[in-house]
Design a protein around this motif. Structure first.
Motif, PDB file in Angstrom:
ATOM      1  N   LYS A  94       0.793  -1.228   0.000  1.00 26.21           N
ATOM      2  CA  LYS A  94       0.000   0.000   0.000  1.00 26.21           C
ATOM      3  C   LYS A  94       0.831   1.288   0.000  1.00 26.21           C
ATOM      4  O   LYS A  94       0.251   2.382  -0.071  1.00 26.21           O
ATOM      5  N   ALA A  95       2.147   1.208   0.118  1.00 26.08           N
ATOM      6  CA  ALA A  95       2.971   2.417   0.072  1.00 26.08           C
ATOM      7  C   ALA A  95       2.715   3.125  -1.262  1.00 26.08           C
ATOM      8  O   ALA A  95       2.825   2.505  -2.323  1.00 26.08           O
ATOM      9  N   ASN A  96       2.368   4.410  -1.225  1.00 26.98           N
ATOM     10  CA  ASN A  96       1.915   5.045  -2.464  1.00 26.98           C
ATOM     11  C   ASN A  96       2.389   6.480  -2.655  1.00 26.98           C
ATOM     12  O   ASN A  96       1.809   7.223  -3.460  1.00 26.98           O
ATOM     13  N   ASP A  97       3.456   6.911  -1.945  1.00 26.73           N
ATOM     14  CA  ASP A  97       3.936   8.275  -2.125  1.00 26.73           C
ATOM     15  C   ASP A  97       5.138   8.356  -3.061  1.00 26.73           C
ATOM     16  O   ASP A  97       5.863   9.348  -3.097  1.00 26.73           O
ATOM     17  N   ASP A  98       5.347   7.302  -3.865  1.00 24.60           N
ATOM     18  CA  ASP A  98       6.371   7.287  -4.903  1.00 24.60           C
ATOM     19  C   ASP A  98       5.876   6.302  -5.953  1.00 24.60           C
ATOM     20  O   ASP A  98       4.756   5.787  -5.864  1.00 24.60           O
ATOM     21  N   HIS A  99       6.711   5.999  -6.956  1.00 23.16           N
ATOM     22  CA  HIS A  99       6.267   5.069  -7.988  1.00 23.16           C
ATOM     23  C   HIS A  99       7.471   4.473  -8.711  1.00 23.16           C
ATOM     24  O   HIS A  99       8.584   4.994  -8.636  1.00 23.16           O
ATOM     25  N   GLY A 100       7.252   3.359  -9.376  1.00 22.31           N
ATOM     26  CA  GLY A 100       8.237   2.814 -10.306  1.00 22.31           C
ATOM     27  C   GLY A 100       9.118   1.705  -9.773  1.00 22.31           C
ATOM     28  O   GLY A 100       9.916   1.157 -10.529  1.00 22.31           O
ATOM     29  N   PHE A 101       9.001   1.328  -8.499  1.00 27.22           N
ATOM     30  CA  PHE A 101       9.818   0.261  -7.936  1.00 27.22           C
ATOM     31  C   PHE A 101       9.159  -0.200  -6.636  1.00 27.22           C
ATOM     32  O   PHE A 101       8.333   0.503  -6.055  1.00 27.22           O
ATOM     33  N   TRP A 102       9.521  -1.422  -6.184  1.00 22.72           N
ATOM     34  CA  TRP A 102       8.985  -1.930  -4.920  1.00 22.72           C
ATOM     35  C   TRP A 102       9.467  -1.069  -3.753  1.00 22.72           C
ATOM     36  O   TRP A 102      10.648  -0.684  -3.741  1.00 22.72           O
ATOM     37  N   PRO A 103       8.653  -0.742  -2.761  1.00 22.65           N
ATOM     38  CA  PRO A 103       7.268  -1.176  -2.580  1.00 22.65           C
ATOM     39  C   PRO A 103       6.244  -0.268  -3.237  1.00 22.65           C
ATOM     40  O   PRO A 103       5.052  -0.353  -2.907  1.00 22.65           O
TER      41      PRO A 103
END
Length: 281
Positions: free
Chosen positions: A148-157
């Motif tokens: 659910k981590a959602n303050d970035d994008h493009g890689f895990w997590p």
């Protein structure tokens, strides 16, 4: 339920295996190689707790056919998983048949950390008509993997379902059997200002009903109660983007809460239904 775990190579040769009644463990003492697969075999359809790597959360899933094959990810596909997953020269895997009381609990029925494109036997399963550039970090499976981590994008997590700026994008979650649902939760990707967001999303249920949900610019859970219904799949579509400068709305996670529906075919679901009838007799 008889359960078997196997590691096979690119030629289908069995490198290791373990079998047990209702529960089994496999310790594989080699490094994975490209082409290796993790195979789960079940003697009957039903609910199983799967823990196929110590760096990925276990999942309660529904296996509808006799076997499931998960290709160990390499290259771009590794970016959807923890960097600690599938690494090293010792791996612990386990599979356990779920008890009736575990199956009966209200839970997020859309959760499956082990879903992938090739999956046709292990539910829930997510599929979409578009994924950004075909990249693993924007695949449909990311919307139901529990991350659910959602303050970035493009890689895990920070994995998500990316729609490649397509206003006709649609995501379907299949349950593989009837389930009774009463709540939907959306986690929008919130890497603002890089990201945009949707102001509205529609959901069509397999029973033919469609509902629309107002969404806001937020990374928090957006929770909606729905009229309880029995379905086998839901489709998210009709995504209305906000009028802002970013062309990149995306979905980090969708949760669909409810319980099993009697008559799903699992002997343990039948046991739960029988117990419930006895209590109310």
């Amino acid at each position: 339920m008889k359960l078997t775990l196997k590691i096979t190579d690119a030629d289908g040769f069995v490198l290791a295996s373990s079998t047990g009644q209702d529960e089994t463990f496999l310790v594989y003492r080699q490094s994975y190689r490209e082409g290796d697969c993790v195979v789960v075999e079940a003697s009957e359809l039903g609910h199983v707790f799967l823990a196929l790597d110590s760096a990925i959360q276990p999942g309660l899933v529904y296996i509808r056919e006799s076997d499931y094959c998960f290709a160990v990810p390499f290259g771009d596909k590794r970016k959807s998983y923890s960097p600690n997953a599938f690494k090293g020269d010792i791996h612990r895997l386990s599979a356990k048949s779920a008890r009736p009381d575990e199956i009966a609990q209200r839970r997020n029925l859309a959760l499956n950390p082990w879903d992938d494109h090739a999956n046709r036997t292990l539910f829930p399963h997510a599929r979409a008509n578009v994924e950004t550039r075909g990249e693993a970090v924007f695949a449909a499976r990311n919307a139901i993997d529990g991350e659910k981590a959602n303050d970035d994008h493009g890689f895990w997590p920070y994995t998500s379902w990316g729609i490649n700026r397509d206003p006709q994008a649609a995501l379907t979650v299949e349950f593989g059997r009837p389930v009774r649902i009463n709540e939907i939760v959306f986690y929008l990707r919130a890497d603002f200002p890089h990201d945009s967001w949707w102001e509205k999303a529609s959901v069509t249920f397999s029973n033919g009903r469609t509902s629309s949900f107002p969404l806001v610019k937020s990374g928090a859970a957006q929770v909606f109660s729905i009229e309880p219904c029995i379905v086998e799949w839901v489709e998210m579509h009709g995504l209305i983007k906000a009028e802002d400068g970013s062309p990149y709305p995306a979905l980090t996670q969708v949760e669909i809460w409810g319980t099993e529906a009697p008559g799903a075919g699992d002997r343990n679901v039948a046991a739960v239904a029988t117990e419930g009838e006895a209590k109310h007799a």
